[in-house]
Structure formats: C-alpha cells, structure tokens
Design an enzyme around this catalytic site. Structure first.
Site, mmCIF file in Angstrom:
data_model
loop_
_atom_site.group_PDB
_atom_site.id
_atom_site.type_symbol
_atom_site.label_atom_id
_atom_site.label_comp_id
_atom_site.label_asym_id
_atom_site.label_seq_id
_atom_site.Cartn_x
_atom_site.Cartn_y
_atom_site.Cartn_z
ATOM 1 N N ASP A 97 0.852 -1.186 0.000
ATOM 2 C CA ASP A 97 0.000 0.000 0.000
ATOM 3 C C ASP A 97 0.887 1.235 0.000
ATOM 4 O O ASP A 97 1.976 1.230 0.585
ATOM 5 C CB ASP A 97 -0.915 0.022 1.224
ATOM 6 C CG ASP A 97 -1.997 -1.051 1.167
ATOM 7 O OD1 ASP A 97 -2.473 -1.353 0.060
ATOM 8 O OD2 ASP A 97 -2.370 -1.578 2.233
ATOM 9 N N ASP A 151 -6.667 -1.616 -4.942
ATOM 10 C CA ASP A 151 -7.782 -1.325 -4.035
ATOM 11 C C ASP A 151 -8.733 -0.319 -4.660
ATOM 12 O O ASP A 151 -9.960 -0.440 -4.527
ATOM 13 C CB ASP A 151 -7.269 -0.758 -2.706
ATOM 14 C CG ASP A 151 -6.367 -1.720 -1.951
ATOM 15 O OD1 ASP A 151 -6.513 -2.946 -2.127
ATOM 16 O OD2 ASP A 151 -5.510 -1.235 -1.199
#
Length: 164
Positions: A118, A136
């Site tokens: 991330d 995502d």
C-alpha cells in the site's frame, strides 16, 4: 459499443500491470514505513498489509494470507463467469474487469511479499484513511459500478413490470 470477453480480460490485465508498476516504483523509492508528504492531506508511504481492508486480520500469524488468496481466486472465478455472460454490456463487465484486475494485483503481492503493498495515504491532520493502492481503487470503483448497474437493472425491470 460492444466489447467482447477478450477486451474485458485485457482491461483486467491493464489494471494488474498498472498496479504492479506503481507498486514497483514506490518500493524502489521508499523504505518500509517511509513517508513523502505530497500535499497537506496526501502522502506517499510504503506499507505492507498482511490483512484485508483496514488491516483486518493482519495480526493473525499468516493463515490469512492463504485465506485471502483463496477468497480472491473464488471471487475472480465467479466474476469471470459473470463477465462471460454479460460481455456485450458496458457497465457490469467494466465493474467485473476492474475488480478482477485489482484482486489479481493484490494476490500477486501476497504471493511475492506475503502482504499487499500500500502507498496512497490521505489524511486530515492526524485523522486518515488507511493506506491503499491502485488495485484497491480499482476494486472499490468496480464495486460502486456493480451497485449502479444493479440499481439501473432493478429500475428497468420495475418499469417493464408497470408496462405489462
């Protein structure tokens, strides 16, 4: 505009490639936990999430890695079947393609790193949204598009019933 199954799968592949490319760039530029402030409300970070959204189950000792891989594989299989069925439409296969591409992008991370990479972190002061990535984002947009498609389909069916 009528697209065929191969085009939709191609879109999923583009999502995977873009996701992996952006993660590669961030891994090359940052060390784990390092932060680059871009604006007052947005930072680039490097974080490895072994859980799901919001780090759900991240502290569970490793079994969750394979659970999320299996879950993503099952969901992708189901969405591929739906994609084949709806390939000549626009909104639903677009949604399915984005979700499939995002899921595969995150599964690659789980295989390679044992966790999802991330790097996008939005915040206001000390209050922030958990870091996320392009995969995502594709999954989230895909889910919203699925919802919109279902609402439209439901409204269309209701209108057809009223005409009958």
């Amino acid at each position: 505009m009528k697209l065929r199954l191969g085009n939709w799968i191609g879109l999923s592949a583009i999502v995977v490639l873009m996701d992996q490319w952006t993660k590669h760039l961030v891994r090359g530029a940052l060390r784990n936990g390092e932060v680059i402030q871009v604006t007052d409300y947005f930072d680039l970070v490097l974080a490895f999430n072994s859980g799901a959204a919001f780090s759900f189950l991240a502290d569970q000792g490793g079994w969750q890695r394979w659970f999320f891989v299996a879950l993503a594989a099952a969901i992708c299989g189901w969405l591929l079947r739906l994609l084949a069925r709806h390939q000549h439409e626009l909104l639903q296969p677009l949604a399915f393609s984005l979700i499939i591409g995002g899921a595969i992008g995150n599964v690659i991370d789980r295989f390679v790193f044992g966790a999802v990479v991330d790097f996008l972190y939005f915040h206001i002061g000390s209050y922030g949204w958990p870091a996320f990535n392009l995969a995502d984002s594709a999954i989230s947009v895909g889910v919203v598009l699925m919802f919109i498609a279902q609402v439209r389909e439901s409204r269309h069916a209701t209108a057809q019933e009223k005409l009958s």
